[in-house]
Design a protein around this motif. Structure first.
Motif, PDB file in Angstrom:
ATOM      1  N   VAL A  71     -11.731  -7.012   1.544  1.00  0.00           N
ATOM      2  CA  VAL A  71     -10.709  -6.111   2.258  1.00  0.00           C
ATOM      3  C   VAL A  71     -10.200  -5.268   1.283  1.00  0.00           C
ATOM      4  CG1 VAL A  71      -8.763  -5.848   4.262  1.00  0.00           C
ATOM      5  CG2 VAL A  71     -10.505  -7.825   4.442  1.00  0.00           C
ATOM      6  N   GLN A  72     -10.178  -4.125   1.292  1.00  0.00           N
ATOM      7  CA  GLN A  72      -9.991  -2.997   0.462  1.00  0.00           C
ATOM      8  C   GLN A  72      -9.201  -1.593   0.887  1.00  0.00           C
ATOM      9  OE1 GLN A  72     -13.171  -3.142  -2.086  1.00  0.00           O
ATOM     10  NE2 GLN A  72     -13.683  -1.037  -1.337  1.00  0.00           N
ATOM     11  N   VAL A  73      -8.857  -0.928   0.376  1.00  0.00           N
ATOM     12  CA  VAL A  73      -8.443   0.337   0.736  1.00  0.00           C
ATOM     13  C   VAL A  73      -9.338   1.297   0.593  1.00  0.00           C
ATOM     14  CG1 VAL A  73      -6.796   2.346   0.069  1.00  0.00           C
ATOM     15  CG2 VAL A  73      -5.682   0.158  -0.023  1.00  0.00           C
ATOM     16  N   VAL A  74      -9.602   2.110   1.405  1.00  0.00           N
ATOM     17  CA  VAL A  74     -10.529   3.208   1.498  1.00  0.00           C
ATOM     18  C   VAL A  74      -9.837   4.493   1.909  1.00  0.00           C
ATOM     19  CG1 VAL A  74     -12.650   3.945   2.424  1.00  0.00           C
ATOM     20  CG2 VAL A  74     -12.619   1.452   1.806  1.00  0.00           C
ATOM     21  N   LYS A  75     -10.294   5.629   1.348  1.00  0.00           N
ATOM     22  CA  LYS A  75      -9.842   6.831   1.773  1.00  0.00           C
ATOM     23  C   LYS A  75     -11.348   7.590   2.464  1.00  0.00           C
ATOM     24  CE  LYS A  75      -6.236   7.094  -1.372  1.00  0.00           C
ATOM     25  NZ  LYS A  75      -5.325   8.019  -1.754  1.00  0.00           N
ATOM     26  N   PRO A  76     -11.095   8.089   3.708  1.00  0.00           N
ATOM     27  CA  PRO A  76     -12.424   8.697   4.149  1.00  0.00           C
ATOM     28  C   PRO A  76     -12.633  10.010   3.633  1.00  0.00           C
ATOM     29  CG  PRO A  76     -10.371   9.188   5.629  1.00  0.00           C
ATOM     30  CD  PRO A  76     -10.084   8.045   4.450  1.00  0.00           C
ATOM     31  N   PHE A  77     -13.707  10.356   3.632  1.00  0.00           N
ATOM     32  CA  PHE A  77     -14.201  11.734   2.920  1.00  0.00           C
ATOM     33  C   PHE A  77     -13.645  12.917   3.628  1.00  0.00           C
ATOM     34  CE2 PHE A  77     -17.417  15.086   2.293  1.00  0.00           C
ATOM     35  CZ  PHE A  77     -17.421  15.334   0.915  1.00  0.00           C
ATOM     36  N   LEU A  78     -14.161  12.827   4.920  1.00  0.00           N
ATOM     37  CA  LEU A  78     -13.480  14.116   5.840  1.00  0.00           C
ATOM     38  C   LEU A  78     -12.365  13.666   6.762  1.00  0.00           C
ATOM     39  CD1 LEU A  78     -17.057  15.708   6.870  1.00  0.00           C
ATOM     40  CD2 LEU A  78     -15.535  16.495   5.264  1.00  0.00           C
ATOM     41  N   SER A  79     -12.909  12.575   7.645  1.00  0.00           N
ATOM     42  CA  SER A  79     -11.603  12.186   8.538  1.00  0.00           C
ATOM     43  C   SER A  79     -11.965  10.663   8.733  1.00  0.00           C
ATOM     44  CB  SER A  79     -11.544  12.672   9.790  1.00  0.00           C
ATOM     45  OG  SER A  79     -12.755  12.462  10.738  1.00  0.00           O
ATOM     46  N   VAL A  80     -10.872   9.962   9.217  1.00  0.00           N
ATOM     47  CA  VAL A  80     -11.425   8.527   9.739  1.00  0.00           C
ATOM     48  C   VAL A  80     -12.290   8.353  10.812  1.00  0.00           C
ATOM     49  CG1 VAL A  80      -9.165   7.989  11.031  1.00  0.00           C
ATOM     50  CG2 VAL A  80     -10.249   6.352   9.807  1.00  0.00           C
ATOM     51  N   SER A  81     -12.113   9.121  11.756  1.00  0.00           N
ATOM     52  CA  SER A  81     -12.964   8.952  12.921  1.00  0.00           C
ATOM     53  C   SER A  81     -14.430   9.490  12.569  1.00  0.00           C
ATOM     54  CB  SER A  81     -12.534   9.918  13.929  1.00  0.00           C
ATOM     55  OG  SER A  81     -12.394  11.218  13.754  1.00  0.00           O
ATOM     56  N   SER A  82     -14.784  10.349  11.486  1.00  0.00           N
ATOM     57  CA  SER A  82     -16.221  10.454  11.308  1.00  0.00           C
ATOM     58  C   SER A  82     -16.685   9.739  10.008  1.00  0.00           C
ATOM     59  CB  SER A  82     -16.300  11.961  10.952  1.00  0.00           C
ATOM     60  OG  SER A  82     -15.486  12.155   9.801  1.00  0.00           O
ATOM     61  N   SER A  83     -15.931   8.663   9.440  1.00  0.00           N
ATOM     62  CA  SER A  83     -16.094   7.776   8.659  1.00  0.00           C
ATOM     63  C   SER A  83     -16.963   6.470   9.088  1.00  0.00           C
ATOM     64  CB  SER A  83     -14.941   7.691   7.687  1.00  0.00           C
ATOM     65  OG  SER A  83     -14.173   6.785   8.251  1.00  0.00           O
ATOM     66  N   SER A  84     -17.189   5.710   8.313  1.00  0.00           N
ATOM     67  CA  SER A  84     -17.688   4.373   8.508  1.00  0.00           C
ATOM     68  C   SER A  84     -16.409   3.442   8.174  1.00  0.00           C
ATOM     69  CB  SER A  84     -18.782   3.946   7.632  1.00  0.00           C
ATOM     70  OG  SER A  84     -18.599   3.936   6.145  1.00  0.00           O
ATOM     71  N   ILE A  85     -15.233   3.674   7.968  1.00  0.00           N
ATOM     72  CA  ILE A  85     -14.199   2.894   8.025  1.00  0.00           C
ATOM     73  C   ILE A  85     -14.025   1.922   9.140  1.00  0.00           C
ATOM     74  CG2 ILE A  85     -11.644   2.918   7.958  1.00  0.00           C
ATOM     75  CD1 ILE A  85     -11.768   5.040   5.889  1.00  0.00           C
ATOM     76  N   CYS A  86     -13.861   0.803   9.167  1.00  0.00           N
ATOM     77  CA  CYS A  86     -13.819  -0.043  10.350  1.00  0.00           C
ATOM     78  C   CYS A  86     -12.475  -0.076  10.954  1.00  0.00           C
ATOM     79  CB  CYS A  86     -14.156  -1.596   9.874  1.00  0.00           C
ATOM     80  SG  CYS A  86     -12.989  -2.424   8.978  1.00  0.00           S
ATOM     81  N   ALA A  87     -12.415  -0.358  12.276  1.00  0.00           N
ATOM     82  CA  ALA A  87     -11.192  -0.705  13.012  1.00  0.00           C
ATOM     83  C   ALA A  87     -10.984  -2.042  13.172  1.00  0.00           C
ATOM     84  CB  ALA A  87     -11.386   0.154  14.569  1.00  0.00           C
ATOM     85  N   TRP A  88      -9.818  -2.442  13.795  1.00  0.00           N
ATOM     86  CA  TRP A  88      -9.493  -3.905  13.899  1.00  0.00           C
ATOM     87  C   TRP A  88      -9.108  -4.142  15.443  1.00  0.00           C
ATOM     88  CZ3 TRP A  88     -10.685  -7.011   9.789  1.00  0.00           C
ATOM     89  CH2 TRP A  88     -11.028  -6.312   8.477  1.00  0.00           C
ATOM     90  N   THR A  89      -9.266  -5.510  15.930  1.00  0.00           N
ATOM     91  CA  THR A  89      -8.720  -5.562  17.246  1.00  0.00           C
ATOM     92  C   THR A  89      -8.027  -7.046  17.087  1.00  0.00           C
ATOM     93  OG1 THR A  89      -9.175  -5.753  19.709  1.00  0.00           O
ATOM     94  CG2 THR A  89     -10.739  -6.390  17.995  1.00  0.00           C
ATOM     95  N   LEU A  90      -6.772  -7.509  17.590  1.00  0.00           N
ATOM     96  CA  LEU A  90      -6.146  -8.575  17.478  1.00  0.00           C
ATOM     97  C   LEU A  90      -6.419  -9.381  18.873  1.00  0.00           C
ATOM     98  CD1 LEU A  90      -4.562 -10.503  15.716  1.00  0.00           C
ATOM     99  CD2 LEU A  90      -2.337  -9.182  16.655  1.00  0.00           C
ATOM    100  N   LYS A  91      -7.209 -10.346  18.809  1.00  0.00           N
ATOM    101  CA  LYS A  91      -7.605 -11.214  20.013  1.00  0.00           C
ATOM    102  C   LYS A  91      -7.342 -12.637  19.630  1.00  0.00           C
ATOM    103  CE  LYS A  91     -10.808  -8.125  22.195  1.00  0.00           C
ATOM    104  NZ  LYS A  91     -12.199  -7.929  22.706  1.00  0.00           N
TER     105      LYS A  91
END
Length: 152
Positions: A71-91
């Motif tokens: 798990v690390q910091v990533v900066k999106p190339f264009l935008s976060v929604s158009s990148s492959s950066i993952c999201a997270w859900t707390l369940k």
């Protein structure tokens, strides 16, 4: 403004401190003062999945390196929604990784190396952390020297 949180970690009833950041890698065993403040950004209009943006930065997000699962910091190339950066859900207290609107079967966990405090996204049947979201009150990443190179 998006909701701001810090993450407290436990595993098998043992306290693993707060999520902290050194260089570009997230670690456990941080003190409350070292805790990274995150801003939760909605993921694809989902009410329970979020991008975990490092607060007070323009575009630094908590993501998982595909080759190592670290798990690390990533900066999106264009935008976060158009990148492959993952999201997270707390369940059920487990922070689970989401990609392409689907849970991946990976959760925020420890390394196989007992000496390491680096965070990984491993399969649910591994050793996932129990994650508690806390309000950082007035805390800011601006006061954290480890995060100085990320701050706007």
């Amino acid at each position: 403004m998006n909701k701001r949180i810090i993450l407290k970690l436990e595993q098998d009833g043992k306290d693993f401190g707060y999520v902290k950041l050194k260089k570009d890698i997230f670690y456990s065993n941080g003190s409350k003062e070292e805790a990274v403040v995150f801003e939760l950004e909605n993921y694809k209009k989902s009410s329970d999945s979020f991008y975990y943006k490092v607060a007070d930065t323009k575009d630094s997000y908590m993501d998982v390196k595909a080759t190592t699962s670290r798990v690390q910091v990533v900066k999106p190339f264009l935008s976060v929604s158009s990148s492959s950066i993952c999201a997270w859900t707390l369940k059920n207290g487990i922070l689970r990784m989401v990609l392409a609107s689907k849970e991946t079967g990976k959760a925020l966990s420890t390394s196989e190396d007992a000496e390491s405090t680096a965070l990984y996204a491993n399969l649910f049947d591994g050793k996932p952390f129990t994650v508690i979201e806390e309000n950082p009150k007035e805390a800011s990443n601006k006061a954290n020297p480890e995060l100085a190179h990320f701050i706007i």
